[in-house]
Design an enzyme around this catalytic site. Structure first.
Site, PDB file in Angstrom:
ATOM      1  N   ARG A  65       0.775  -1.251   0.089  1.00 24.39           N
ATOM      2  CA  ARG A  65       0.034  -0.159   0.002  1.00 24.39           C
ATOM      3  C   ARG A  65       0.803   1.423  -0.042  1.00 24.39           C
ATOM      4  O   ARG A  65       0.659   2.153  -0.567  1.00 24.39           O
ATOM      5  CB  ARG A  65      -1.004  -0.020   1.304  1.00 24.39           C
ATOM      6  CG  ARG A  65      -1.932  -1.170   1.063  1.00 24.39           C
ATOM      7  CD  ARG A  65      -2.731  -1.297   2.377  1.00 24.39           C
ATOM      8  NE  ARG A  65      -3.869  -0.199   2.102  1.00 24.39           N
ATOM      9  CZ  ARG A  65      -4.615   0.403   2.999  1.00 24.39           C
ATOM     10  NH1 ARG A  65      -4.693  -0.016   4.252  1.00 24.39           N
ATOM     11  NH2 ARG A  65      -5.253   1.246   2.863  1.00 24.39           N
ATOM     12  N   ASP A 102      -3.380   7.725   4.044  1.00 26.08           N
ATOM     13  CA  ASP A 102      -2.637   8.494   2.893  1.00 26.08           C
ATOM     14  C   ASP A 102      -2.207   9.744   3.376  1.00 26.08           C
ATOM     15  O   ASP A 102      -2.967  10.488   4.114  1.00 26.08           O
ATOM     16  CB  ASP A 102      -3.338   8.156   1.592  1.00 26.08           C
ATOM     17  CG  ASP A 102      -4.868   9.277   1.565  1.00 26.08           C
ATOM     18  OD1 ASP A 102      -4.740  10.294   1.620  1.00 26.08           O
ATOM     19  OD2 ASP A 102      -5.714   8.351   1.274  1.00 26.08           O
ATOM     20  N   HIS A 117      -6.562   7.897  12.427  1.00 28.15           N
ATOM     21  CA  HIS A 117      -6.193   6.275  12.102  1.00 28.15           C
ATOM     22  C   HIS A 117      -4.557   6.235  11.828  1.00 28.15           C
ATOM     23  O   HIS A 117      -4.263   5.090  11.356  1.00 28.15           O
ATOM     24  CB  HIS A 117      -7.133   5.555  11.138  1.00 28.15           C
ATOM     25  CG  HIS A 117      -8.352   5.375  11.517  1.00 28.15           C
ATOM     26  ND1 HIS A 117      -9.404   4.986  10.825  1.00 28.15           N
ATOM     27  CD2 HIS A 117      -8.857   5.266  12.983  1.00 28.15           C
ATOM     28  CE1 HIS A 117     -10.569   5.054  11.402  1.00 28.15           C
ATOM     29  NE2 HIS A 117     -10.311   5.315  12.783  1.00 28.15           N
ATOM     30  N   CYS A 144      15.510  -0.018  14.226  1.00 26.53           N
ATOM     31  CA  CYS A 144      14.844   1.275  14.704  1.00 26.53           C
ATOM     32  C   CYS A 144      15.923   2.142  14.449  1.00 26.53           C
ATOM     33  O   CYS A 144      16.852   1.887  15.304  1.00 26.53           O
ATOM     34  CB  CYS A 144      14.091   1.071  15.961  1.00 26.53           C
ATOM     35  SG  CYS A 144      13.716   2.648  16.583  1.00 26.53           S
ATOM     36  N   THR A 185     -17.208   8.425   3.423  1.00 25.03           N
ATOM     37  CA  THR A 185     -17.061   7.171   4.421  1.00 25.03           C
ATOM     38  C   THR A 185     -18.302   6.552   4.747  1.00 25.03           C
ATOM     39  O   THR A 185     -19.392   7.048   4.920  1.00 25.03           O
ATOM     40  CB  THR A 185     -16.745   7.882   5.858  1.00 25.03           C
ATOM     41  OG1 THR A 185     -16.546   7.130   6.830  1.00 25.03           O
ATOM     42  CG2 THR A 185     -17.657   9.177   6.541  1.00 25.03           C
ATOM     43  N   ASN A 210     -21.410  11.928  -0.265  1.00 21.39           N
ATOM     44  CA  ASN A 210     -20.939  10.175  -0.441  1.00 21.39           C
ATOM     45  C   ASN A 210     -21.332   9.531  -1.680  1.00 21.39           C
ATOM     46  O   ASN A 210     -22.392  10.317  -2.299  1.00 21.39           O
ATOM     47  CB  ASN A 210     -21.448   9.323   0.604  1.00 21.39           C
ATOM     48  CG  ASN A 210     -20.697   8.194   0.990  1.00 21.39           C
ATOM     49  OD1 ASN A 210     -19.295   7.870   0.866  1.00 21.39           O
ATOM     50  ND2 ASN A 210     -21.179   7.181   1.277  1.00 21.39           N
ATOM     51  N   LEU A 211     -20.899   8.578  -2.394  1.00 23.53           N
ATOM     52  CA  LEU A 211     -21.370   8.160  -3.162  1.00 23.53           C
ATOM     53  C   LEU A 211     -22.713   7.687  -3.352  1.00 23.53           C
ATOM     54  O   LEU A 211     -23.527   7.500  -4.166  1.00 23.53           O
ATOM     55  CB  LEU A 211     -20.301   6.719  -3.633  1.00 23.53           C
ATOM     56  CG  LEU A 211     -20.484   6.417  -5.100  1.00 23.53           C
ATOM     57  CD1 LEU A 211     -20.133   7.351  -5.933  1.00 23.53           C
ATOM     58  CD2 LEU A 211     -19.331   5.237  -5.105  1.00 23.53           C
TER      59      LEU A 211
HETATM   60  P1  NAD Z   1     -15.018   2.281   3.441  1.00 24.14           P
HETATM   61  O1  NAD Z   1     -14.111   1.641   2.518  1.00 24.14           O
HETATM   62  O2  NAD Z   1     -15.510   1.838   4.654  1.00 24.14           O
HETATM   63  O3  NAD Z   1     -16.099   3.270   2.791  1.00 24.14           O
HETATM   64  C1  NAD Z   1     -15.865   4.205   1.698  1.00 24.14           C
HETATM   65  C2  NAD Z   1     -17.170   4.963   1.307  1.00 24.14           C
HETATM   66  O4  NAD Z   1     -16.651   5.947   0.349  1.00 24.14           O
HETATM   67  C3  NAD Z   1     -18.326   4.261   0.895  1.00 24.14           C
HETATM   68  O5  NAD Z   1     -19.442   4.841   1.688  1.00 24.14           O
HETATM   69  C4  NAD Z   1     -18.361   4.597  -0.654  1.00 24.14           C
HETATM   70  O6  NAD Z   1     -19.722   4.420  -0.953  1.00 24.14           O
HETATM   71  C5  NAD Z   1     -17.740   5.938  -0.705  1.00 24.14           C
HETATM   72  N1  NAD Z   1     -16.941   6.118  -1.952  1.00 24.14           N
HETATM   73  C6  NAD Z   1     -16.488   5.165  -2.757  1.00 24.14           C
HETATM   74  N2  NAD Z   1     -16.106   5.994  -3.979  1.00 24.14           N
HETATM   75  C7  NAD Z   1     -16.100   7.070  -3.736  1.00 24.14           C
HETATM   76  C8  NAD Z   1     -16.370   8.372  -4.313  1.00 24.14           C
HETATM   77  N3  NAD Z   1     -15.260   8.345  -5.762  1.00 24.14           N
HETATM   78  N4  NAD Z   1     -16.646   9.470  -4.195  1.00 24.14           N
HETATM   79  C9  NAD Z   1     -17.470   9.579  -2.899  1.00 24.14           C
HETATM   80  N5  NAD Z   1     -17.727   8.508  -2.058  1.00 24.14           N
HETATM   81  C10 NAD Z   1     -17.099   7.051  -2.526  1.00 24.14           C
HETATM   82  O7  NAD Z   1     -13.911   3.467   4.083  1.00 24.14           O
HETATM   83  P2  NAD Z   1     -13.883   4.175   5.502  1.00 24.14           P
HETATM   84  O8  NAD Z   1     -15.333   4.537   5.904  1.00 24.14           O
HETATM   85  O9  NAD Z   1     -13.222   5.421   5.368  1.00 24.14           O
HETATM   86  O10 NAD Z   1     -13.670   3.097   6.368  1.00 24.14           O
HETATM   87  C11 NAD Z   1     -12.781   3.304   7.409  1.00 24.14           C
HETATM   88  C12 NAD Z   1     -11.554   2.962   7.279  1.00 24.14           C
HETATM   89  O11 NAD Z   1     -11.129   2.854   5.883  1.00 24.14           O
HETATM   90  C13 NAD Z   1     -10.386   3.455   7.872  1.00 24.14           C
HETATM   91  O12 NAD Z   1      -9.983   2.842   9.129  1.00 24.14           O
HETATM   92  C14 NAD Z   1      -9.523   4.038   6.980  1.00 24.14           C
HETATM   93  O13 NAD Z   1      -8.138   3.963   7.613  1.00 24.14           O
HETATM   94  C15 NAD Z   1      -9.432   3.190   5.944  1.00 24.14           C
HETATM   95  N6  NAD Z   1      -8.813   3.280   4.703  1.00 24.14           N
HETATM   96  C16 NAD Z   1      -8.258   4.244   4.315  1.00 24.14           C
HETATM   97  C17 NAD Z   1      -7.693   4.409   2.875  1.00 24.14           C
HETATM   98  C18 NAD Z   1      -6.797   5.687   2.421  1.00 24.14           C
HETATM   99  O14 NAD Z   1      -6.048   5.930   3.502  1.00 24.14           O
HETATM  100  N7  NAD Z   1      -7.083   6.265   1.439  1.00 24.14           N
HETATM  101  C19 NAD Z   1      -8.161   3.420   2.291  1.00 24.14           C
HETATM  102  C20 NAD Z   1      -8.870   2.499   2.444  1.00 24.14           C
HETATM  103  C21 NAD Z   1      -9.338   2.163   3.674  1.00 24.14           C
END
Ligand code: NAD
Length: 248
Positions: A65, A102, A117, A144, A185, A210-211
């Protein structure tokens, strides 16, 4: 309060972002059908027990990742940029809380930002507690740089079953904010999924971008559904216009 136009231009704002905001930058979400949890079991890679059982496997997951995040093709998208612009222009207190590990918000220019997180580009030593920027791979043999011990470094990310970072500061901001916006989210991971309830109970107007509907959609006063790269810039422009702050 039930309308954006009632919001004073110096009202405290809190924005919460999740994996959906980074999806259009090429970073997969967790829970969507093509998301990370469709390919690996979170119990195998994202818990302290998994790390204790098989640290090599957990390192390999986060190494992949981290490399993907550092791919030159991965860049902030218009949603990250719009939130950075909102922070620069908003006259009142502003806090961006992200569940993402990220660094795309930073790259877009956000500064008043908390990673609840943790951060993929940091390593934490489980022996001496030192935290430092880390852009390469991590392995069971890695030493380390602070304490010289071998095999004690882990990604500085919060795993399931661990306490998220900055919760006191986040709760204080939620309790005084007048506008709470959640972006991308799924509303399935607590405590972040409960933030809307806290903000609303303390009188904030709550907006979901959100989507699709999330697990906690009913707790939001307003909704905009679509891709983050489109609906976030549109919402930020709308907010700056209706509150009289104005666009740049
Ligand atoms: P999740 O994967 O549970 O949910 C993602 C949400 O984003 C969904 O509701 C989905 O419908 C929506 N979505 C998808 N594509 C989209 C778009 N193009 N535009 C708008 N919305 C869109 O993610 P979450 O709720 O953040 O879950 C929490 C956990 O996921 C956290 O612990 C986080 O650390 C982790 N996470 C982080 C990353 C990152 O750092 N980019 C990536 C994956 C997961």
């Amino acid at each position: 309060m039930e309308a954006l136009r009632d919001l004073p231009a110096d009202a405290p704002l809190v924005v919460l972002t999740g994996a959906g905001i980074s999806a259009e930058s090429g970073i997969p979400t967790f829970r969507d059908p093509d998301g990370i949890w469709a390919r690996v079991r979170l119990e195998d890679v994202a818990t302290p027990e998994a790390f204790a059982r098989d640290p090599g496997r957990v390192h390999a997951f986060y190494d992949a990742r981290r490399r993907a995040l550092l791919d030159p093709a991965v860049r902030p998208n218009p949603a990250h940029e719009a939130l950075a612009m909102l922070e620069r222009r908003w006259p009142g207190p502003f806090l961006l809380v992200t569940q993402n590990i990220d660094d795309l918000h930073e790259r877009a220019g956000s500064r008043r930002l908390l990673h609840m997180h943790g951060e993929l580009l940091k390593a934490l030593c489980t022996a001496c507690g030192e935290r430092r920027e880390w852009r390469g791979d991590l392995g069971v043999e890695t030493v380390c740089p602070a304490c010289g011990r071998r095999g004690t470094l882990r990604p500085d990310v919060v795993w399931f079953g661990e306490m998220p970072y900055h919760l006191e500061v986040i709760h204080a901001a939620l309790e005084r904010c007048r506008l709470f916006v959640a972006v991308g989210t799924s509303g399935q991971v607590y405590p972040a999924a409960g933030f809307v309830e806290v903000a609303r109970r303390h009188g904030a107007l709550t907006v979901e971008l959100n989507l699709e509907r999330s697990a906690v959609s009913d707790l939001f006063h307003l909704h905009r559904f679509g891709r983050a790269g489109e609906i976030v810039p549109a919402f930020v422009d709308e907010l700056l216009l209706v509150t009289g702050v104005g666009l740049a």
